[in-house]
Write an enzyme that holds these catalytic residues in place. Structure first.
Site, short mmCIF file in Angstrom:
data_model
loop_
_atom_site.label_atom_id
_atom_site.label_comp_id
_atom_site.label_asym_id
_atom_site.label_seq_id
_atom_site.Cartn_x
_atom_site.Cartn_y
_atom_site.Cartn_z
N GLU A 79 90.13 99.84 49.92
CA GLU A 79 89.73 98.46 49.69
C GLU A 79 88.72 98.43 48.55
O GLU A 79 87.95 99.36 48.35
CB GLU A 79 89.11 97.83 50.95
CG GLU A 79 90.14 97.33 51.92
CD GLU A 79 89.59 96.34 52.94
OE1 GLU A 79 88.51 95.75 52.72
OE2 GLU A 79 90.26 96.15 53.96
N HIS A 81 87.55 90.59 48.01
CA HIS A 81 87.90 91.94 48.43
C HIS A 81 89.42 92.02 48.59
O HIS A 81 90.11 91.01 48.52
CB HIS A 81 87.15 92.38 49.69
CG HIS A 81 87.56 91.70 50.95
ND1 HIS A 81 87.10 90.45 51.31
CD2 HIS A 81 88.38 92.10 51.96
CE1 HIS A 81 87.60 90.12 52.48
NE2 HIS A 81 88.40 91.10 52.91
N ASP A 94 86.07 89.87 58.72
CA ASP A 94 85.79 89.04 57.54
C ASP A 94 85.07 87.76 57.94
O ASP A 94 84.01 87.43 57.39
CB ASP A 94 87.09 88.66 56.81
CG ASP A 94 87.78 89.84 56.15
OD1 ASP A 94 87.08 90.79 55.74
OD2 ASP A 94 89.02 89.81 56.06
N HIS A 102 93.01 93.55 50.65
CA HIS A 102 93.59 93.94 51.92
C HIS A 102 94.91 94.66 51.63
O HIS A 102 95.62 94.27 50.70
CB HIS A 102 93.90 92.73 52.80
CG HIS A 102 92.77 92.26 53.63
ND1 HIS A 102 92.94 91.32 54.62
CD2 HIS A 102 91.45 92.58 53.65
CE1 HIS A 102 91.77 91.08 55.21
NE2 HIS A 102 90.85 91.82 54.63
#
Length: 153
Positions: free
Chosen positions: A38, A100, A113, A102
């Site tokens: 990630e 971010h 999250d 996934h």
């Protein structure tokens, strides 16, 4: 790669515009292989009335803690990116939120999250949240305690 800005709209008709450069930077961090970690950073840009234009992002650093299903932005360079953008753009560019990745085609926020956003993002101004999937983006707008999913237009 994209060749035009990405535009998302909230229920109140306010827009979030992701510049071409930012969109392509985000796409470059997609978790396309089983070994991809990630990635995460912050969103930087301008508020134009009720609209938000994302002009820049901070990118992962060697000091960030990254694995397949987790990322922790521990590097101070993310804050430095915000500070530098503010200084270099006459105070018009500012912190706008977080992004971010996934490891899924069409990303959706996890309970982690949501918990993190509610715990750590306390700004009164609306903040933008982006999750980059392998084939799509999830874009949300956090206004105080509410997180609204935005629609691409």
């Amino acid at each position: 790669m994209v060749d035009k800005e990405l535009v998302f709209q909230a229920q109140d008709e306010s827009l979030v515009v992701i510049s071409i450069g930012v969109a392509n930077t985000l796409i470059s961090y997609r978790q396309l292989s089983e070994s991809s970690s990630e990635s995460a950073g912050v969103l930087i840009g301008e508020r134009r009335g009720v609209h938000i234009v994302i002009k820049k992002v901070s990118e992962p650093s060697l000091w960030d803690i990254r694995s397949r299903f987790m990322v922790d932005r521990v590097s101070k360079h993310h804050q430095k990116a915000v500070d530098d953008a503010f200084k270099n753009n006459n105070g018009e560019w500012q912190y706008l939120g977080e992004w971010h990745t996934h490891p899924e085609d069409v990303p959706r926020p996890s309970m982690t999250d949501y918990s993190s956003w509610h715990k750590n993002l306390k700004l009164l101004d609306s903040l933008i949240l982006i999750i980059v999937g392998r084939t799509d983006f999830w874009v949300g707008k956090k206004t105080q305690g509410n997180i609204e999913v935005l629609k691409q237009v």
